[in-house]
Design a protein around this motif. Sequence first.
Motif, short mmCIF file in Angstrom:
data_model
loop_
_atom_site.label_atom_id
_atom_site.label_comp_id
_atom_site.label_asym_id
_atom_site.label_seq_id
_atom_site.Cartn_x
_atom_site.Cartn_y
_atom_site.Cartn_z
N GLU A 1 0.83 -1.20 0.00
CA GLU A 1 0.00 0.00 0.00
C GLU A 1 0.86 1.25 0.00
OE1 GLU A 1 -3.37 2.23 2.79
OE2 GLU A 1 -2.72 0.19 3.26
N HIS A 2 1.92 1.25 0.84
CA HIS A 2 2.80 2.41 0.89
C HIS A 2 3.58 2.57 -0.42
CE1 HIS A 2 2.96 2.73 5.57
NE2 HIS A 2 1.86 3.23 5.06
N MET A 3 4.00 1.46 -1.00
CA MET A 3 4.72 1.54 -2.28
C MET A 3 3.83 2.12 -3.37
SD MET A 3 7.64 1.07 -3.73
CE MET A 3 8.57 -0.10 -2.72
N ASP A 4 2.56 1.70 -3.39
CA ASP A 4 1.61 2.26 -4.36
C ASP A 4 1.45 3.76 -4.15
OD1 ASP A 4 1.21 -0.22 -5.50
OD2 ASP A 4 -0.60 -0.65 -4.36
N LEU B 1 2.69 9.38 -5.79
CA LEU B 1 3.29 10.68 -5.49
C LEU B 1 4.38 11.02 -6.49
CD1 LEU B 1 3.65 13.15 -3.67
CD2 LEU B 1 5.16 11.77 -2.22
N LEU B 2 5.22 10.04 -6.81
CA LEU B 2 6.29 10.28 -7.78
C LEU B 2 5.73 10.64 -9.15
CD1 LEU B 2 8.81 7.45 -6.85
CD2 LEU B 2 9.02 9.90 -6.37
N ASP B 3 4.63 9.99 -9.53
CA ASP B 3 4.00 10.31 -10.82
C ASP B 3 3.56 11.77 -10.86
OD1 ASP B 3 4.35 7.80 -11.89
OD2 ASP B 3 2.32 7.09 -11.42
N VAL B 4 2.96 12.23 -9.77
CA VAL B 4 2.50 13.62 -9.70
C VAL B 4 3.68 14.57 -9.77
CG1 VAL B 4 1.42 15.35 -8.21
CG2 VAL B 4 0.39 13.08 -8.43
N VAL B 5 4.71 14.30 -8.98
CA VAL B 5 5.89 15.16 -8.95
C VAL B 5 6.61 15.17 -10.29
CG1 VAL B 5 8.15 15.52 -7.89
CG2 VAL B 5 6.20 14.92 -6.46
N ASP B 6 6.77 13.99 -10.89
CA ASP B 6 7.50 13.88 -12.16
C ASP B 6 6.83 14.63 -13.30
OD1 ASP B 6 9.49 12.39 -11.02
OD2 ASP B 6 8.79 10.45 -11.78
N ALA B 7 5.51 14.83 -13.19
CA ALA B 7 4.78 15.52 -14.24
C ALA B 7 4.82 17.04 -14.09
CB ALA B 7 3.32 15.05 -14.26
N MET B 8 5.32 17.54 -12.98
CA MET B 8 5.39 18.98 -12.76
C MET B 8 6.39 19.61 -13.72
SD MET B 8 5.32 19.26 -8.61
CE MET B 8 3.84 18.87 -7.68
N MET C 1 1.88 18.64 -2.83
CA MET C 1 2.93 18.07 -1.98
C MET C 1 2.49 17.90 -0.53
SD MET C 1 5.40 17.39 -3.99
CE MET C 1 6.96 17.31 -3.11
N LEU C 2 1.20 18.08 -0.26
CA LEU C 2 0.71 17.90 1.11
C LEU C 2 1.03 16.51 1.66
CD1 LEU C 2 -0.76 19.12 3.52
CD2 LEU C 2 -2.92 18.35 2.49
N PRO C 3 0.89 15.42 0.87
CA PRO C 3 1.25 14.10 1.41
C PRO C 3 2.70 14.02 1.87
CG PRO C 3 -0.06 13.86 -0.58
CD PRO C 3 0.28 15.31 -0.48
#
Length: 253
Positions: free
Chosen positions: A6-9, A14-21, A199-201
């Motif tokens: 669950e944490h890995m997912d 999160l990485l997908d969101v950040v990488d798209a910035m 980035m709140l998470p």
Amino acid sequence: MFKTTEHMDSLIQLLDVVDAMPEAVALRARSYELLDLPDGAAVVDVGCGAGRAVAELAERGRRAVGVDVSEKMIAVARHRWPGADFRIGDVFDLPLDDGEVAGYRAEKVYHEFADAAGALQEAKRVLAPDGRIVLIGQDWDAFIIDSDHPALTRTIVHARADMTPHPRAARRYRNLLLEAGFKDVEVEAHVGVFTDATMLPMLTGVAEGARTAGAITPEQEAVWVTEQEERARAGRMFLALPIFVATARRSRE
């Protein structure tokens, strides 16, 4: 953190969101420029995660190999980019021959290595003479977060940093590369600024880590997280991450 499925997912999301910035896209593009590799050159992306950089390097005509210690990450990368070369491997024992690659890239992973010097020795092994290395990473002990509780914020940031094997690795890139025998070492400083809930998470995770480490109480965590959530809702969140990009060449010796 991020040990369970669950944490890995959650990490991948999160990485997908950040990488798209836009800032992240520009930073990756800058790293490809700094590699300065000709068409067809072999390059390894260490700690490749879900494989975006490997795919982008391949699109630019490079023979890219992605290596990650996580079987989950490699499985996701292979699913997303079925034509790319992804391998499960350890940074201290890369699945590559001596001098096999002309470029070595590692983004946001060296803070996880207690023995960064050992990782660089392995980088030297797989790099051809005059091969280029690019390291990218944030300084975990220098997060800048706006808060009405500055003392508590300092405690949270430093406590979470202390849970990281090498939280100040990025500020040491230059000296680490010099000590490992690399030449033509240069460092750039970039700052990522985040002002919305994206980035709140990360912020809530930093607070959770500090509480888990015993640096703050559950009540302090709740107060701080509530404030950051309110700031995010009001468009008043402010997080700045200092990011360092280091480049160097492997000597011919």
